[in-house]
Design an enzyme around this catalytic site. Structure first.
Site, short mmCIF file in Angstrom:
data_model
loop_
_atom_site.label_atom_id
_atom_site.label_comp_id
_atom_site.label_asym_id
_atom_site.label_seq_id
_atom_site.Cartn_x
_atom_site.Cartn_y
_atom_site.Cartn_z
N ASP A 1 8.04 -2.79 -8.52
CA ASP A 1 8.45 -3.75 -9.55
C ASP A 1 7.48 -3.59 -10.73
OD1 ASP A 1 6.10 -5.15 -8.93
OD2 ASP A 1 7.11 -7.03 -8.46
N CYS B 1 4.10 -3.41 -5.59
CA CYS B 1 4.35 -4.57 -6.45
C CYS B 1 2.96 -5.08 -6.86
CB CYS B 1 5.23 -5.63 -5.78
SG CYS B 1 4.52 -6.48 -4.36
N GLY B 2 2.85 -6.31 -7.32
CA GLY B 2 1.55 -6.79 -7.76
C GLY B 2 0.55 -6.81 -6.62
N THR B 3 0.97 -7.39 -5.49
CA THR B 3 0.10 -7.49 -4.32
C THR B 3 0.45 -6.48 -3.23
OG1 THR B 3 1.60 -9.09 -3.34
CG2 THR B 3 -0.25 -9.98 -4.64
N HIS C 1 -0.29 4.58 14.85
CA HIS C 1 0.02 3.60 15.89
C HIS C 1 1.33 2.85 15.69
CE1 HIS C 1 -4.40 3.14 17.48
NE2 HIS C 1 -3.94 4.38 17.53
N ASN C 2 1.74 2.65 14.44
CA ASN C 2 2.94 1.83 14.17
C ASN C 2 4.14 2.67 13.74
OD1 ASN C 2 0.59 -0.07 12.31
ND2 ASN C 2 1.15 -0.50 14.44
N HIS D 1 1.96 3.77 22.14
CA HIS D 1 2.38 3.16 20.87
C HIS D 1 3.90 3.20 20.71
CE1 HIS D 1 -1.79 2.84 19.95
NE2 HIS D 1 -1.95 4.14 20.14
C1 RB5 Z 1 5.27 -10.30 -9.78
O1 RB5 Z 1 4.59 -11.07 -10.74
C2 RB5 Z 1 4.59 -10.43 -8.44
O2 RB5 Z 1 4.85 -11.67 -7.89
C3 RB5 Z 1 5.03 -9.33 -7.52
O3 RB5 Z 1 4.75 -8.09 -8.10
C4 RB5 Z 1 4.38 -9.27 -6.15
O4 RB5 Z 1 3.00 -9.37 -6.25
C5 RB5 Z 1 4.93 -10.18 -5.14
O5 RB5 Z 1 4.53 -10.17 -3.96
#
Ligand code: RB5
Length: 150
Positions: free
Chosen positions: A8, A67-69, A100-101, A135
């Protein structure tokens, strides 16, 4: 090796850095499922596309999602039947989630890890084989939960 990649807006720049790295390393056939800019998009759509690319092919395809996180996109990807997406922010986890996964998608956060570490994680993820053995039984149990047969 075939790679399905996506992100994203929060992971866009990291995805681009990983793509550049893999193109420099060579030997990868990369399909980019977007997004293609930092304009805001919803991560579920990208996760769905990459999850399907990884699970609906007869060939072995591994996925990379950012994504961001790394968390939201991994949660969404794990809803696609057959996906084992691992959200990692360290080298050891990226290696052992293959060993393992039998993880088939590596997820990372563009606001969590830098491109240097991410590329190291991608390299070890793509070049580590599943160990099988005990596994395999555990991965089969994950699949049984998914199928409602556990
Ligand atoms: C987008 O701002 C953010 O929420 C998305 O990239 C992600 O981190 C969600 O888990």
């Amino acid at each position: 090796m075939k790679i399905a990649i996506g992100a994203d807006h929060g992971g866009f720049e990291l995805k681009e850095a990983i793509k550049k790295h893999l193109e420099e390393v060579g030997g990868y056939e990369i399909t980019d499922y977007g997004t293609h800019s930092t304009d805001s998009v919803d991560y579920a759509e990208i996760a769905f596309k990459v999850g399907n690319a990884v699970t609906k092919s007869d060939e072995k395809i591994l996925g990379i999602l950012c994504c961001g996180t790394g968390i939201g996109i991994s949660m969404a990807a794990n809803k696609v039947k057959g996906v084992r997406a691992a959200c990692c922010s360290d080298y050891f986890s990226a290696k052992y989630t293959r060993l393992h996964n039998d993880a088939n998608i590596l997820c990372m956060g563009g606001r969590v890890v830098g491109a240097g570490l991410a590329n190291e994680m991608v390299d070890v993820f793509l070049n580590t084989e599943f160990e099988g053995g005990r596994h395999q039984r555990r991965v089969d149990q994950i699949t049984a939960i998914e199928n409602g047969t556990f």
